[in-house]
Design a protein around this motif. Structure first.
Motif, short mmCIF file in Angstrom:
data_model
loop_
_atom_site.label_atom_id
_atom_site.label_comp_id
_atom_site.label_asym_id
_atom_site.label_seq_id
_atom_site.Cartn_x
_atom_site.Cartn_y
_atom_site.Cartn_z
N ASP A 156 70.31 26.17 70.62
CA ASP A 156 70.86 24.95 71.23
C ASP A 156 71.29 23.93 70.18
OD1 ASP A 156 70.36 25.99 73.78
OD2 ASP A 156 68.33 25.17 73.81
N ARG A 157 71.54 24.40 68.97
CA ARG A 157 72.02 23.53 67.90
C ARG A 157 73.48 23.81 67.59
NH1 ARG A 157 68.55 19.37 67.67
NH2 ARG A 157 66.40 20.09 67.48
N LEU A 158 74.09 22.83 66.99
CA LEU A 158 75.49 22.96 66.56
C LEU A 158 75.53 23.77 65.27
CD1 LEU A 158 78.19 21.73 67.66
CD2 LEU A 158 77.99 20.03 65.84
N VAL A 159 76.36 24.81 65.24
CA VAL A 159 76.50 25.62 64.03
C VAL A 159 77.96 25.96 63.82
CG1 VAL A 159 74.20 26.62 64.20
CG2 VAL A 159 76.13 27.80 65.23
N GLN A 160 78.29 26.25 62.58
CA GLN A 160 79.64 26.72 62.23
C GLN A 160 79.49 28.06 61.53
OE1 GLN A 160 82.94 24.23 60.40
NE2 GLN A 160 82.41 25.47 58.61
N ILE A 161 80.31 29.03 61.94
CA ILE A 161 80.28 30.36 61.32
C ILE A 161 81.67 30.73 60.82
CG2 ILE A 161 78.36 31.14 62.78
CD1 ILE A 161 80.51 32.80 64.34
N ARG A 162 81.71 31.70 59.91
CA ARG A 162 82.97 32.26 59.43
C ARG A 162 82.88 33.76 59.55
NH1 ARG A 162 83.36 31.84 54.02
NH2 ARG A 162 85.62 31.94 53.99
N GLY A 163 84.00 34.41 59.87
CA GLY A 163 83.98 35.85 59.93
C GLY A 163 85.27 36.44 60.47
N SER A 241 76.95 41.03 62.77
CA SER A 241 77.89 40.58 63.81
C SER A 241 77.20 39.67 64.80
CB SER A 241 78.48 41.79 64.55
OG SER A 241 79.22 42.61 63.66
N LEU A 242 78.00 38.87 65.49
CA LEU A 242 77.51 37.92 66.49
C LEU A 242 78.46 37.90 67.67
CD1 LEU A 242 75.51 35.55 67.21
CD2 LEU A 242 77.19 34.02 66.13
N ARG A 243 77.90 37.85 68.86
CA ARG A 243 78.72 37.73 70.06
C ARG A 243 79.10 36.27 70.25
NH1 ARG A 243 76.83 38.47 76.22
NH2 ARG A 243 78.85 38.21 77.22
N VAL A 244 80.37 36.02 70.57
CA VAL A 244 80.88 34.67 70.72
C VAL A 244 81.63 34.57 72.06
CG1 VAL A 244 82.42 32.90 69.75
CG2 VAL A 244 81.09 34.38 68.22
N ILE A 245 81.46 33.45 72.75
CA ILE A 245 82.16 33.19 74.00
C ILE A 245 83.19 32.09 73.77
CG2 ILE A 245 81.95 32.52 76.42
CD1 ILE A 245 80.59 35.14 75.76
N PHE A 246 84.48 32.41 73.97
CA PHE A 246 85.56 31.44 73.82
C PHE A 246 85.96 30.90 75.20
CE2 PHE A 246 86.50 34.08 69.96
CZ PHE A 246 86.22 33.08 69.03
N GLY A 264 80.26 25.99 67.34
CA GLY A 264 79.74 26.12 68.70
C GLY A 264 78.25 25.85 68.77
N ILE A 265 77.68 26.17 69.92
CA ILE A 265 76.25 25.97 70.16
C ILE A 265 75.60 27.34 70.32
CG2 ILE A 265 74.52 24.95 71.69
CD1 ILE A 265 76.63 22.89 72.51
N LEU A 266 74.55 27.59 69.56
CA LEU A 266 73.87 28.88 69.62
C LEU A 266 72.97 28.94 70.85
CD1 LEU A 266 73.65 31.50 67.93
CD2 LEU A 266 71.49 30.60 67.05
N ARG A 267 73.13 29.98 71.63
CA ARG A 267 72.38 30.14 72.87
C ARG A 267 71.52 31.41 72.82
NH1 ARG A 267 72.77 25.17 74.94
NH2 ARG A 267 74.85 24.67 75.77
N GLN A 268 70.51 31.40 73.63
CA GLN A 268 69.70 32.59 73.85
C GLN A 268 70.15 33.23 75.16
OE1 GLN A 268 65.30 32.57 73.34
NE2 GLN A 268 65.23 33.20 75.49
N LYS A 269 70.35 34.54 75.13
CA LYS A 269 70.79 35.24 76.33
C LYS A 269 69.93 36.48 76.56
CE LYS A 269 74.67 37.46 78.63
NZ LYS A 269 76.07 37.88 78.58
N ALA A 286 81.52 28.88 71.86
CA ALA A 286 82.46 28.19 70.98
C ALA A 286 82.92 26.87 71.58
CB ALA A 286 83.66 29.08 70.70
N ILE A 287 82.92 25.85 70.76
CA ILE A 287 83.47 24.54 71.16
C ILE A 287 84.88 24.42 70.60
CG2 ILE A 287 83.24 22.05 70.88
CD1 ILE A 287 80.20 22.54 70.57
N SER A 288 85.05 24.88 69.38
CA SER A 288 86.37 24.85 68.75
C SER A 288 86.41 25.94 67.69
CB SER A 288 86.66 23.48 68.12
OG SER A 288 85.65 23.14 67.19
#
Length: 684
Positions: A156-163, A241-246, A264-269, A286-288
């Protein structure tokens, strides 16, 4: 400790000031929260020291009224900036502490402010109104490697990733975000993520089972699922790898193979397996996000001056020395790899694409630097990926399982689109895996159908591959074609093939080489080589009729010569690409004679390897090799033979030549002398 999360009233107050400030936005649909700017304004407000009255009086003493007013206005602007900076600082802190709630409040305040500004909002419908929202940019302070993400720390924190995007769903899917129902038993209203009242099982207030009526239609949100793999150069281990929702502003923005920065915001699923068991995974909402232009390398004016200065001399020679400096020698191979990095000029003839990519194969004895040359490519090509002994699925595309759903995921050739795919142990791949590369190498696309799925991917990728001979090491007395172990169909698609043979030299030569290896100074990569390549790659040199005729003449001469690997029209295109790449390295907008000379020298090195110039490689001349073949044939037929018989059976060779050939066969262990003057074959 006080909760730094802002309130609704504070969000509205900030929004009025934010919109008055005229911050960057996209046609009133997406407004940008620049975190770098916000942090700077916060720090200004925190560190600002207001001047004392006596300081102002001392400063303005002797000034005219107009001058004094300008000073007062300046301080008034600073005081206003400080007040706004404190407000921005509260928003910044709130985003860190509770990004989801903060963005919801800001989006609501933004909706109210923007909608109320329109004349259409005065009691009238506004069917074309697009709900505005915030996107975040410049969040480098929140960057975390995908492999370092942990739910217990970043949930639930704001994070930035590259990939790299390995997979993304083609058609946006929809999910229910808000659907309000009313319980007729207790009059309570509530919202649930279902789209029909018949699916409501129980009222959360009175616990009764209805009846229920729909109060407001379901709001649907479109989204895309993606899998992003961290950049190879960012990690020293296997990339994760990481799953991302746009959704919203990030919807339909990216494609497979894109290199991206996502905030974006990291979530638990929770995910249910086929056996109904459940496991927990992490997902980034993803937020942006934005594409990362790997070729948009920061090049300063000093860099340009240095680039242009090198281009005035022998630029290719200079750049080749910068490439893999820890490897002594192999200058021609290094030059070819530098030319590959900039490539030729892609064009079309009728409906056929003629690639600009240059493909190179390094084949030879182990321990001679082939793998090092491949791994060094990451310092040269802005987009370079290294793999070893890959399968077709790993190179092209594979069907994988994502939360119980079969999807097609891109391979290395797609991910390296626009760059170089470095493939080690090329000979260890299965034939069908190499066959799968044919279309990608020529047309730059991958079409794949499997398990009911079909995918089309862009793979405009240059290939730098390394392989060992069929029998692990080259046998310098045998035909090279018999030792490659690769199919003609794949060999024919390589523009250049270089052969590495571990050959003994004189003591002085070996000593000089060893001394250079031991004493060579450590070379620090300052990124200049990559900058030069990025600068030169954008040039599109043209081919004049005069130069085209010279290339055609060299092609005709080469084709008419006796080579063991076919020279055909693909070879002609390869020659043209090498000339164009050489012109790019010189920063020239046209191909000139110097580029043809570069192509000829590199191609001659390639052809000399194919023709096995044994005088250079092993000291066994072509004539002696043919004599060895004849002696081998005689031994296969007769088992053993005397030297006197050989002189009779092979009258076209002198006794000295026959003795020389037999000595070389004995040194290689192919024959032995059971008695003086008689030779016998060993496993012939």
């Amino acid at each position: 400790m006080n909760d730094p999360t802002i309130s609704w009233d504070y969000a509205r107050e900030f929004m009025m000031r934010f919109l008055a400030d005229g911050r960057e936005h996209d046609w009133h649909e997406a407004y940008h929260l620049d975190l770098k700017w916000m942090r700077g304004e916060k720090e200004f407000a925190v560190n600002y020291r207001a001047p004392a009255n006596d300081e102002v009086e001392q400063l303005t003493a002797g000034m005219t009224d107009e001058q004094r007013q300008r000073v007062y206005d300046h301080y008034a602007e600073e005081f206003e900036r400080v007040a706004y900076g404190r407000m921005i600082g509260r928003i910044y802190d709130s985003l860190i502490a509770s990004p989801e709630k903060t963005l919801e409040l800001l989006d609501s305040a933004l909706y109210e402010s923007v909608y109320s500004r329109s004349a259409n909002a005065q009691g009238e419908d506004w069917p074309d109104f697009v709900v505005p929202h915030f996107i975040i940019k410049n969040a480098d302070d929140f960057f975390i490697h995908i492999s370092d993400l942990a739910l217990e720390k970043h949930r639930d924190r704001l994070v930035q990733i590259r990939g790299w995007i390995r997979y993304i769903s083609d058609t946006p899917m929809e999910e229910v975000t808000s659907h309000v129902f009313k319980c007729l038993s207790c009059e309570a209203t509530f919202d649930l993520p279902v789209i029909d009242a018949s699916f409501v099982r129980q009222c959360p207030e009175c616990k009764r089972k209805g009846p229920f009526v729909e109060m407001r239609k379901a709001e649907m949100k479109k989204f895309q699922e993606a899998i992003i793999t961290e950049n190879y150069e960012d990690v020293g281990t296997t990339p994760i790898s990481l799953r991302v929702i746009f959704s919203n502003a990030t919807l339909n923005k990216f494609a497979v193979g894109d290199r991206v920065i996502v905030i974006g915001i990291l979530r638990q699923k929770q995910v249910e397996r086929k056996d109904k068991s459940v496991y927990v995974t992490q997902v980034l909402e993803a937020i942006s996000g934005e594409k990362e232009d790997v070729e948009d390398i920061s090049i300063t004016e000093d860099d340009v001056k240095r680039i242009e200065a090198i281009a005035k001399g022998d630029a290719l020679e200079a750049l080749a020395k910068m490439y893999a400096p820890e490897i002594v020698g192999l200058d021609t191979v290094k030059k070819a790899i530098v030319l590959q990095a900039v490539g030729g000029v892609e064009h079309r003839e009728s409906m056929t694409k003629i690639r600009g990519n240059i493909h190179i194969l390094l084949i030879g004895d182990p321990g001679l630097g082939k793998t090092q040359l491949l791994m060094a490519n990451r310092h040269l090509a802005p987009k370079s990926l290294f793999v070893s002994e890959a399968s077709a699925a790993g190179l092209t595309a594979a069907v994988v399982d994502v939360d119980g759903k079969k999807v097609m995921q891109a391979g290395v050739l797609v991910l390296a689109n626009g760059g170089v795919a470095c493939i080690d142990e090329f000979d260890k791949m299965k034939k069908e895996d190499r066959d799968a590369m044919h279309t990608a190498m020529e047309q730059g696309v991958i079409e794949k159908s499997k398990a009911g799925l079909r995918g089309s991917f862009k793979a405009d990728t240059s290939i730098l591959a390394a392989a060992n001979p069929k029998y692990h090491r080259f046998d310098t007395s045998r035909s090279i074609a018999d030792q490659i172990g690769l199919e003609d169909t794949i060999l024919n698609r390589f523009d250049l093939i270089f052969f590495f043979v571990d050959q003994k030299k004189t003591r002085d030569v070996e000593y000089e080489k060893a001394a250079r290896v031991i004493s060579k100074p450590g070379v620090q990569d300052d990124g200049f080589l990559r900058k030069y390549i990025a600068y030169a790659k954008k040039i599109r040199p043209v081919l004049t009729d005069e130069i085209a005729a010279k290339i055609a003449d060299f092609y005709a001469q080469t084709r008419s010569s006796n080579t063991e690997i076919a020279v055909n029209f693909r070879s002609l295109e390869a020659m043209k690409r090498i000339c164009e790449a050489s012109a790019k390295i010189r920063l020239s907008d046209k191909v000139e004679d110097a580029d043809v000379e570069v192509m000829q020298s590199i191609y001659q090195a390639y052809l000399s390897g194919i023709n096995y110039d044994m005088d250079t490689l092993s000291g066994i001349t072509r004539k002696i090799r043919s004599l060895i073949d004849e002696i081998s044939d005689i031994l296969r037929a007769r088992g053993k033979v005397s030297m006197e018989e050989l002189k009779t059976l092979i009258p076209s060779f002198t006794e000295g030549q026959i003795r020389d050939a037999v000595d070389k066969m004995k040194m290689k262990g192919d024959v032995y002398e059971p008695r003086d003057g008689v030779i016998q074959g060993v496993q012939l």
